[in-house]
Design a protein around this motif. Structure first.
Motif, PDB file in Angstrom:
ATOM      1  N   VAL A 180       0.836  -1.201   0.000  1.00 48.34           N
ATOM      2  CA  VAL A 180       0.000   0.000   0.000  1.00 48.34           C
ATOM      3  C   VAL A 180       0.870   1.249   0.000  1.00 48.34           C
ATOM      4  CG1 VAL A 180      -1.699   1.325   1.317  1.00 48.34           C
ATOM      5  CG2 VAL A 180      -1.927  -1.165   1.134  1.00 48.34           C
ATOM      6  N   GLU A 181       1.892   1.258   0.844  1.00 51.58           N
ATOM      7  CA  GLU A 181       2.787   2.414   0.909  1.00 51.58           C
ATOM      8  C   GLU A 181       3.455   2.664  -0.431  1.00 51.58           C
ATOM      9  OE1 GLU A 181       3.186   4.499   3.346  1.00 51.58           O
ATOM     10  OE2 GLU A 181       1.954   3.469   4.828  1.00 51.58           O
ATOM     11  N   ALA A 182       3.876   1.595  -1.092  1.00 54.92           N
ATOM     12  CA  ALA A 182       4.541   1.745  -2.388  1.00 54.92           C
ATOM     13  C   ALA A 182       3.580   2.307  -3.434  1.00 54.92           C
ATOM     14  CB  ALA A 182       5.090   0.388  -2.842  1.00 54.92           C
ATOM     15  N   ILE A 183       2.325   1.846  -3.405  1.00 54.34           N
ATOM     16  CA  ILE A 183       1.331   2.339  -4.359  1.00 54.34           C
ATOM     17  C   ILE A 183       1.051   3.821  -4.124  1.00 54.34           C
ATOM     18  CG2 ILE A 183      -1.105   2.153  -5.014  1.00 54.34           C
ATOM     19  CD1 ILE A 183      -0.862  -0.875  -4.418  1.00 54.34           C
ATOM     20  N   ILE A 184       0.901   4.210  -2.849  1.00 55.89           N
ATOM     21  CA  ILE A 184       0.638   5.615  -2.533  1.00 55.89           C
ATOM     22  C   ILE A 184       1.817   6.488  -2.949  1.00 55.89           C
ATOM     23  CG2 ILE A 184       0.308   7.259  -0.647  1.00 55.89           C
ATOM     24  CD1 ILE A 184      -1.333   5.108   0.781  1.00 55.89           C
ATOM     25  N   ALA A 185       3.013   6.014  -2.691  1.00 57.82           N
ATOM     26  CA  ALA A 185       4.200   6.786  -3.070  1.00 57.82           C
ATOM     27  C   ALA A 185       4.242   7.004  -4.578  1.00 57.82           C
ATOM     28  CB  ALA A 185       5.463   6.066  -2.588  1.00 57.82           C
ATOM     29  N   TYR A 186       3.931   5.957  -5.335  1.00 54.31           N
ATOM     30  CA  TYR A 186       3.903   6.098  -6.791  1.00 54.31           C
ATOM     31  C   TYR A 186       2.836   7.104  -7.211  1.00 54.31           C
ATOM     32  CZ  TYR A 186       2.867   5.029 -11.668  1.00 54.31           C
ATOM     33  OH  TYR A 186       2.626   5.134 -13.008  1.00 54.31           O
ATOM     34  N   GLY A 187       1.654   7.007  -6.599  1.00 50.84           N
ATOM     35  CA  GLY A 187       0.574   7.921  -6.939  1.00 50.84           C
ATOM     36  C   GLY A 187       0.937   9.367  -6.664  1.00 50.84           C
ATOM     37  N   MET A 188       1.582   9.629  -5.537  1.00 54.44           N
ATOM     38  CA  MET A 188       1.983  10.998  -5.211  1.00 54.44           C
ATOM     39  C   MET A 188       3.016  11.526  -6.201  1.00 54.44           C
ATOM     40  SD  MET A 188       0.082  11.768  -2.661  1.00 54.44           S
ATOM     41  CE  MET A 188       0.805  13.249  -1.952  1.00 54.44           C
ATOM     42  N   GLN A 189       3.903  10.651  -6.660  1.00 53.84           N
ATOM     43  CA  GLN A 189       4.874  11.063  -7.680  1.00 53.84           C
ATOM     44  C   GLN A 189       4.167  11.455  -8.974  1.00 53.84           C
ATOM     45  OE1 GLN A 189       7.478   7.705  -8.068  1.00 53.84           O
ATOM     46  NE2 GLN A 189       8.537   8.071  -6.118  1.00 53.84           N
ATOM     47  N   GLN A 190       3.143  10.703  -9.337  1.00 53.84           N
ATOM     48  CA  GLN A 190       2.407  11.012 -10.554  1.00 53.84           C
ATOM     49  C   GLN A 190       1.642  12.324 -10.419  1.00 53.84           C
ATOM     50  OE1 GLN A 190       2.520   9.185 -13.570  1.00 53.84           O
ATOM     51  NE2 GLN A 190       4.267   8.457 -12.381  1.00 53.84           N
ATOM     52  N   LEU A 191       1.074  12.573  -9.254  1.00 51.78           N
ATOM     53  CA  LEU A 191       0.354  13.830  -9.047  1.00 51.78           C
ATOM     54  C   LEU A 191       1.290  15.022  -9.177  1.00 51.78           C
ATOM     55  CD1 LEU A 191      -2.005  12.993  -6.035  1.00 51.78           C
ATOM     56  CD2 LEU A 191      -2.583  13.087  -8.468  1.00 51.78           C
ATOM     57  N   ALA A 192       2.535  14.833  -8.780  1.00 50.74           N
ATOM     58  CA  ALA A 192       3.514  15.922  -8.841  1.00 50.74           C
ATOM     59  C   ALA A 192       3.853  16.316 -10.267  1.00 50.74           C
ATOM     60  CB  ALA A 192       4.781  15.521  -8.084  1.00 50.74           C
ATOM     61  N   THR A 193       3.534  15.479 -11.244  1.00 52.92           N
ATOM     62  CA  THR A 193       3.830  15.809 -12.642  1.00 52.92           C
ATOM     63  C   THR A 193       2.879  16.849 -13.203  1.00 52.92           C
ATOM     64  OG1 THR A 193       2.364  14.087 -13.554  1.00 52.92           O
ATOM     65  CG2 THR A 193       4.633  13.441 -12.993  1.00 52.92           C
ATOM     66  N   GLY A 194       1.750  17.072 -12.536  1.00 53.95           N
ATOM     67  CA  GLY A 194       0.774  18.042 -13.025  1.00 53.95           C
ATOM     68  C   GLY A 194      -0.202  17.478 -14.046  1.00 53.95           C
ATOM     69  N   ARG A 195      -0.116  16.209 -14.350  1.00 51.69           N
ATOM     70  CA  ARG A 195      -0.999  15.614 -15.366  1.00 51.69           C
ATOM     71  C   ARG A 195      -2.377  15.271 -14.812  1.00 51.69           C
ATOM     72  NH1 ARG A 195       0.873  10.482 -17.393  1.00 51.69           N
ATOM     73  NH2 ARG A 195      -0.726  10.811 -19.000  1.00 51.69           N
ATOM     74  N   PHE A 196      -2.549  15.384 -13.499  1.00 49.47           N
ATOM     75  CA  PHE A 196      -3.805  14.964 -12.879  1.00 49.47           C
ATOM     76  C   PHE A 196      -4.366  16.094 -12.009  1.00 49.47           C
ATOM     77  CE2 PHE A 196      -0.889  11.404 -13.434  1.00 49.47           C
ATOM     78  CZ  PHE A 196      -1.643  10.543 -14.222  1.00 49.47           C
ATOM     79  N   PRO A 197      -4.737  17.210 -12.631  1.00 51.09           N
ATOM     80  CA  PRO A 197      -5.146  18.379 -11.842  1.00 51.09           C
ATOM     81  C   PRO A 197      -6.418  18.133 -11.028  1.00 51.09           C
ATOM     82  CG  PRO A 197      -5.609  18.721 -14.173  1.00 51.09           C
ATOM     83  CD  PRO A 197      -4.767  17.499 -14.081  1.00 51.09           C
ATOM     84  N   HIS A 198      -7.357  17.381 -11.551  1.00 53.84           N
ATOM     85  CA  HIS A 198      -8.605  17.160 -10.821  1.00 53.84           C
ATOM     86  C   HIS A 198      -8.373  16.277  -9.599  1.00 53.84           C
ATOM     87  CE1 HIS A 198     -11.148  19.165 -13.750  1.00 53.84           C
ATOM     88  NE2 HIS A 198     -10.490  18.536 -14.708  1.00 53.84           N
ATOM     89  N   THR A 199      -7.525  15.267  -9.758  1.00 54.55           N
ATOM     90  CA  THR A 199      -7.194  14.420  -8.606  1.00 54.55           C
ATOM     91  C   THR A 199      -6.435  15.225  -7.563  1.00 54.55           C
ATOM     92  OG1 THR A 199      -7.042  12.522 -10.091  1.00 54.55           O
ATOM     93  CG2 THR A 199      -6.112  12.269  -7.898  1.00 54.55           C
TER      94      THR A 199
END
Length: 242
Positions: A180-199
């Motif tokens: 779970v921690e690894a999945i959340i960490a990956y998700g936060m990295q993706q959010l930091a790219t700016g490609r997911f503004p609504h999320t």
């Protein structure tokens, strides 16, 4: 002789006619359900069910000719759990439909493997009675036959879809914490790219693990409450047809 001739359903055939048959279809289905609950649907086989009953595999074939018939018995046993006891179906169409939906959802919550059980037509006596009750719930609405089928299809689609999602959420809650921690960490990295503004806006820059984020429920009470909210929304829509 052709081998693809249609077969009569198992319920159209009498059970073994000996005066005191060793087993019954009900007992066989119960044993199969116990195996599926404990080990998953993949563990259900004629051999394993026979072993659980303390019998030889060939003995079971006196009662059930194929694995598909075994699954049909299991399906109808599940429908027996979903049937509303006689005299307990509410008179109001909305509450009656909700009662049936809740019982069906609860069955799928107790036996999550059942969502994928049906692999072909299986209309046993309990499934027929479940359908009869569903029609009875809508009998005083004034809806035509096609509209009643639409209502039942819509409610069933919601119940089964919600049950599938609930099973996924329960599975996520039981996943190894490191995963779970690894999945959340990956998700936060993706959010930091700016490609997911609504999320990102949904989270407001917060970590999804924070208690005040209010993400999807994973506890049984929260999952059931979410199902109930969705069910009422579906019935609000159905009310517009009546």
């Amino acid at each position: 002789m052709p081998t693809d001739a249609p077969r009569s359903p198992i319920w159209a055939r009498p059970e073994p006619s000996s005066r005191a048959p060793r087993f019954s279809r009900e007992r066989i289905a119960a044993a199969a359900l116990e195996i599926a609950d404990a080990e998953g649907i993949e563990a259900v086989s004629m051999r394993n069910v026979a072993a659980r009953l303390g019998a030889g595999t060939m003995t079971l074939y006196n009662y059930v000719e194929t694995k598909d018939e075994l699954f049909a018995l299991m399906d109808d046993a599940l429908m027996a759990e979903a049937v509303v006891p006689d005299g307990e179906l509410p008179a109001d169409w909305r509450e009656a439909t909700a009662t049936i939906a809740r019982r069906t959802w609860a069955v799928l919550a107790r036996h999550p493997w059942a969502i994928t059980l049906r692999q072909g037509p299986a209309l046993g006596p309990n499934a027929m009675y479940h359908f009869e009750q569903s029609l009875a719930a809508l009998s005083d609405t004034g809806l035509g036959l096609a509209a009643r089928f639409d209502v039942l299809a819509t409610v069933d689609a919601y119940v089964f879809g919600s049950a599938l999602k609930a099973a996924e959420m329960r599975g996520s809650a039981e996943t190894h914490r490191a995963d779970v921690e690894a999945i959340i960490a990956y998700g936060m990295q993706q959010l930091a790219t700016g490609r997911f503004p609504h999320t990102s806006a949904l989270l407001g820059g917060r970590d999804p693990r924070d208690a005040d984020v209010g993400g999807p429920p994973t506890d049984p009470a929260g999952i059931e409450a979410q199902f109930e909210r969705g069910l009422q929304a579906v019935l609000d829509g159905v009310a517009g047809w009546i």
